[in-house]
Each structure stands twice: as structure tokens, then as C-alpha cells.
Design a protein around this motif. Structure first.
Motif, PDB file in Angstrom:
ATOM      1  N   SER A  47      60.730 -38.726 -26.723  1.00 50.22           N
ATOM      2  CA  SER A  47      59.677 -39.668 -27.123  1.00 50.22           C
ATOM      3  C   SER A  47      60.114 -40.482 -28.334  1.00 50.22           C
ATOM      4  CB  SER A  47      58.389 -38.905 -27.454  1.00 50.22           C
ATOM      5  OG  SER A  47      57.892 -38.232 -26.312  1.00 50.22           O
ATOM      6  N   LEU A  48      60.810 -39.844 -29.276  1.00 54.65           N
ATOM      7  CA  LEU A  48      61.310 -40.553 -30.450  1.00 54.65           C
ATOM      8  C   LEU A  48      62.388 -41.560 -30.070  1.00 54.65           C
ATOM      9  CD1 LEU A  48      61.451 -37.527 -32.917  1.00 54.65           C
ATOM     10  CD2 LEU A  48      59.913 -39.494 -33.081  1.00 54.65           C
ATOM     11  N   VAL A  49      63.154 -41.259 -29.013  1.00 50.21           N
ATOM     12  CA  VAL A  49      64.146 -42.206 -28.507  1.00 50.21           C
ATOM     13  C   VAL A  49      63.462 -43.467 -28.002  1.00 50.21           C
ATOM     14  CG1 VAL A  49      65.836 -42.638 -26.673  1.00 50.21           C
ATOM     15  CG2 VAL A  49      65.902 -40.478 -27.934  1.00 50.21           C
ATOM     16  N   VAL A  50      62.361 -43.298 -27.293  1.00 51.92           N
ATOM     17  CA  VAL A  50      61.608 -44.444 -26.756  1.00 51.92           C
ATOM     18  C   VAL A  50      61.177 -45.386 -27.877  1.00 51.92           C
ATOM     19  CG1 VAL A  50      59.473 -45.138 -25.592  1.00 51.92           C
ATOM     20  CG2 VAL A  50      60.809 -43.202 -24.712  1.00 51.92           C
ATOM     21  N   HIS A  51      60.801 -44.809 -29.020  1.00 51.87           N
ATOM     22  CA  HIS A  51      60.325 -45.614 -30.146  1.00 51.87           C
ATOM     23  C   HIS A  51      61.450 -46.067 -31.071  1.00 51.87           C
ATOM     24  CE1 HIS A  51      56.027 -45.195 -29.396  1.00 51.87           C
ATOM     25  NE2 HIS A  51      56.246 -43.922 -29.074  1.00 51.87           N
ATOM     26  N   GLY A  52      62.690 -45.731 -30.741  1.00 57.78           N
ATOM     27  CA  GLY A  52      63.820 -46.173 -31.535  1.00 57.78           C
ATOM     28  C   GLY A  52      64.059 -45.382 -32.802  1.00 57.78           C
ATOM     29  N   LEU A  53      63.269 -44.321 -33.016  1.00 63.00           N
ATOM     30  CA  LEU A  53      63.436 -43.502 -34.210  1.00 63.00           C
ATOM     31  C   LEU A  53      64.597 -42.518 -34.054  1.00 63.00           C
ATOM     32  CD1 LEU A  53      59.678 -42.764 -34.943  1.00 63.00           C
ATOM     33  CD2 LEU A  53      61.136 -44.476 -36.029  1.00 63.00           C
ATOM     34  N   VAL A  54      64.957 -42.243 -32.815  1.00 61.65           N
ATOM     35  CA  VAL A  54      66.090 -41.380 -32.482  1.00 61.65           C
ATOM     36  C   VAL A  54      66.933 -42.101 -31.445  1.00 61.65           C
ATOM     37  CG1 VAL A  54      66.762 -39.217 -31.331  1.00 61.65           C
ATOM     38  CG2 VAL A  54      64.968 -39.190 -33.069  1.00 61.65           C
ATOM     39  N   GLY A  55      68.258 -41.924 -31.524  1.00 60.28           N
ATOM     40  CA  GLY A  55      69.163 -42.512 -30.543  1.00 60.28           C
ATOM     41  C   GLY A  55      70.035 -41.426 -29.928  1.00 60.28           C
ATOM     42  N   HIS A  59      78.376 -38.978 -26.852  1.00 59.58           N
ATOM     43  CA  HIS A  59      78.483 -37.633 -26.268  1.00 59.58           C
ATOM     44  C   HIS A  59      77.124 -37.102 -25.809  1.00 59.58           C
ATOM     45  CE1 HIS A  59      82.575 -37.543 -27.728  1.00 59.58           C
ATOM     46  NE2 HIS A  59      82.164 -37.788 -28.951  1.00 59.58           N
ATOM     47  N   GLY A  60      76.084 -37.916 -25.909  1.00 58.19           N
ATOM     48  CA  GLY A  60      74.761 -37.503 -25.476  1.00 58.19           C
ATOM     49  C   GLY A  60      73.962 -36.754 -26.531  1.00 58.19           C
ATOM     50  N   ARG A  61      74.536 -36.609 -27.730  1.00 59.08           N
ATOM     51  CA  ARG A  61      73.825 -35.911 -28.792  1.00 59.08           C
ATOM     52  C   ARG A  61      72.766 -36.824 -29.405  1.00 59.08           C
ATOM     53  NH1 ARG A  61      78.941 -34.418 -32.379  1.00 59.08           N
ATOM     54  NH2 ARG A  61      79.159 -36.654 -32.003  1.00 59.08           N
ATOM     55  N   PHE A  62      71.746 -36.218 -29.972  1.00 55.19           N
ATOM     56  CA  PHE A  62      70.703 -36.988 -30.636  1.00 55.19           C
ATOM     57  C   PHE A  62      71.166 -37.384 -32.035  1.00 55.19           C
ATOM     58  CE2 PHE A  62      68.363 -34.383 -27.551  1.00 55.19           C
ATOM     59  CZ  PHE A  62      67.616 -35.356 -26.908  1.00 55.19           C
ATOM     60  N   GLU A  63      70.759 -38.577 -32.479  1.00 50.50           N
ATOM     61  CA  GLU A  63      71.058 -39.045 -33.819  1.00 50.50           C
ATOM     62  C   GLU A  63      69.925 -39.942 -34.294  1.00 50.50           C
ATOM     63  OE1 GLU A  63      74.643 -41.318 -33.682  1.00 50.50           O
ATOM     64  OE2 GLU A  63      73.821 -42.848 -32.350  1.00 50.50           O
ATOM     65  N   LEU A  64      69.863 -40.192 -35.592  1.00 52.16           N
ATOM     66  CA  LEU A  64      68.827 -41.063 -36.125  1.00 52.16           C
ATOM     67  C   LEU A  64      68.961 -42.458 -35.523  1.00 52.16           C
ATOM     68  CD1 LEU A  64      68.812 -40.016 -39.889  1.00 52.16           C
ATOM     69  CD2 LEU A  64      67.181 -39.362 -38.111  1.00 52.16           C
ATOM     70  N   GLY A  65      67.816 -43.073 -35.204  1.00 50.41           N
ATOM     71  CA  GLY A  65      67.812 -44.354 -34.513  1.00 50.41           C
ATOM     72  C   GLY A  65      67.826 -45.555 -35.441  1.00 50.41           C
ATOM     73  N   ASN A  66      68.170 -46.700 -34.877  1.00 48.94           N
ATOM     74  CA  ASN A  66      68.268 -47.931 -35.657  1.00 48.94           C
ATOM     75  C   ASN A  66      66.928 -48.376 -36.238  1.00 48.94           C
ATOM     76  OD1 ASN A  66      71.022 -48.196 -35.186  1.00 48.94           O
ATOM     77  ND2 ASN A  66      70.718 -49.363 -33.302  1.00 48.94           N
ATOM     78  N   ARG A  67      65.832 -47.981 -35.597  1.00 49.55           N
ATOM     79  CA  ARG A  67      64.521 -48.386 -36.097  1.00 49.55           C
ATOM     80  C   ARG A  67      64.272 -47.835 -37.498  1.00 49.55           C
ATOM     81  NH1 ARG A  67      61.165 -52.047 -37.143  1.00 49.55           N
ATOM     82  NH2 ARG A  67      58.947 -51.485 -37.086  1.00 49.55           N
ATOM     83  N   LEU A  68      64.835 -46.667 -37.803  1.00 55.61           N
ATOM     84  CA  LEU A  68      64.678 -46.096 -39.133  1.00 55.61           C
ATOM     85  C   LEU A  68      65.357 -46.958 -40.185  1.00 55.61           C
ATOM     86  CD1 LEU A  68      65.209 -42.299 -38.393  1.00 55.61           C
ATOM     87  CD2 LEU A  68      63.072 -43.431 -39.009  1.00 55.61           C
ATOM     88  N   VAL A  69      66.511 -47.539 -39.827  1.00 57.21           N
ATOM     89  CA  VAL A  69      67.193 -48.444 -40.749  1.00 57.21           C
ATOM     90  C   VAL A  69      66.337 -49.664 -41.022  1.00 57.21           C
ATOM     91  CG1 VAL A  69      69.260 -49.852 -41.100  1.00 57.21           C
ATOM     92  CG2 VAL A  69      69.438 -47.647 -39.935  1.00 57.21           C
TER      93      VAL A  69
END
Length: 246
Positions: A47-55, A59-69
């Protein structure tokens, strides 16, 4: 989770974001770090990926999304940038070389502040430059204090070795000679946040012909002192009662 707002789903989402602060993280790692069940972590992270908060990284791992920047930029200038500015200028004037602050972002490091040598041959790294985490003294510093799994992952195809990172941890600073770019040397030291975790690397860089093949021997004291001063100032901003004495 150590903080509760009383709204469970938000607390769990915050725990996921906090876990990702350290870099790309697998689903299994998120479960282990947050203590949240696997189905719930997966659902919230997606769900956080959908909102851009997580990317997701390559390698398919989760990371902080560009929306946070983008949100951080909207909130105002980054405190580390404004605090580091005068210190970088002072270090530049003391050493005669370009100075920078780097922050790890996913599989790269980003230059978030710099003070360039005004004239002559110099290592120019403009703010916003994205560099590899596989080479350079700043990359060594940003990786040296990571947990074992992230360190092993970060060492794949790196120009430095586990032995070099062990030396960085022991000394408290790193140096490189032509790792990132032929003919360029650098010295870096960790910038630490409130909890003592490494949040950035402060560096100085220039041509090997001026810095010599032992740049750390000549400049590590000034670089470490500046990085420690920046760490102290950042901690004091978070805690007005904190002492600036070391």
C-alpha cells in the motif's frame, strides 16, 4: 515498535518506514525488524508503494520512496544541509580541498552539501550528484557500520574489501586512492544522528598529486573533527539540553 499513537495501522506503517531508513530491506527482514506478521507487513508495504512512500529496488527489496524526498523538500531545507554548510567551508579553507557530505539512498550515495575549491585543479561534485556505493571513502564509511547482511550485499563487486571496512570501523575514518575516479583521493568520516547511527559521510577530496598516497595520514584529524562537530550540532538540535562537549 517503541512508539504508539493509538492508531494501530499508522503505527505499523511508521514501523515499516523506520525499518527502511537503513536501506533496501527484504520482506523477511521487515518482519524480523518490525515484529509485525508477514501478511500484514506485505499488505502495508504494498500500500505504501502505491502512494510512493515506499519503492522497490532492482532486487525486489523494499526501500524508501521518492515521495518522501518530495515531502521533505516541501517541509523546508534539510537541517543537515544547512548545518553542514559553514563546517564544509571551514574544512575546505583549512585543507585547501573540496569538501562534501554524502547520504546513502538505496544502492547509491547522494551529495547533499558541498564546498568546492575555488581555483585550480579540484574534484568537483555538485549537490545532487549520485555516485556508486561500490567505490570511494564515503561509500566505505556509509557501509562500514551496516548490519552484516547489508554489508555482505554492499561488498559485492565493490572496489574495497571486508578488511578495509574493518579498518574503517577501527580507526573511525576511511581513505581512498583512485577508487571512484583515477587520480582522485579522498578522506571521509561518519556523521552520526541522535541514536549514534551513521546517517551521512563527511568527505574531502582532491587530486592524488596534492593529497599524496596517504591522504588519511595528513587529513584524517581535520575530517574526523569536522564530522564530529556536525554530529554534535545535529544532536543538539534534536535535544536542546544536550551537551556539545565530547
Amino acid at each position: 515498535m517503541t512508539i504508539s499513537s493509538g492508531v494501530g495501522v499508522l503505527d505499523k506503517a511508521a514501523a515499516i518506514l523506520n525499518a527502511l531508513e537503513h536501506g533496501p530491506t527484504s520482506l523477511a527482514q521487515l518482519v524480523e525488524i518490525t515484529g509485525i506478521s508477514r501478511p500484514t507487513v506485505h499488505r502495508l508495504a504494498q500500500s505504501l508503494v502505491v502512494h510512493g512512500l515506499v519503492g522497490r529496488d532492482m532486487h525486489g527489496r523494499f526501500e524508501l520512496g521518492n515521495r518522501l524526498v518530495e515531502l521533505a523538500g516541501a517541509a523546508g531545507e534539510d537541517r543537515i544541509v544547512t548545518t553542514a554548510g559553514p563546517l564544509l567551508i571551514k574544512l575546505r579553507d583549512l585543507t585547501g580541498e573540496s569538501t562534501q557530505v554524502f547520504r546513502k539512498q538505496g544502492d547509491h550515495r547522494i551529495c547533499i552539501a558541498s564546498a568546492e575549491r575555488p581555483v585550480g585543479l579540484r574534484d568537483t561534485i555538485p549537490v545532487g550528484t549520485q555516485l556508486s556505493m561500490k567505490a570511494g571513502s564515503a561509500a566505505q564509511v556509509l557501509l562500514a557500520w551496516e548490519d552484516n547482511e547489508r554489508m555482505i550485499d554492499g561488498l559485492r563487486n565493490a572496489r574495497f574489501t571486508p578488511t578495509i571496512l574493518a579498518g574503517v570501523r577501527r580507526r573511525g575514518w576511511a581513505q581512498s586512492l583512485g577508487e571512484r575516479e583515477p587520480g582522485v583521493a579522498s578522506v571521509s568520516a561518519p556523521v552520526r544522528g541522535q541514536s549514534g547511527r551513521v546517517i551521512a559521510a563527511l568527505s574531502m577530496s582532491g587530486p592524488i598529486e596534492r593529497l599524496t598516497r596517504q591522504p588519511g595520514k595528513i587529513h584524517h584529524e581535520a575530517v574526523v573533527r569536522t564530522a564530529d562537530e556536525l554530529s554534535d550540532l545535529l544532536r543538539a538540535q534534536n535535544d536542546p539540553n544536550a551537551s556539545l562537549s565530547r
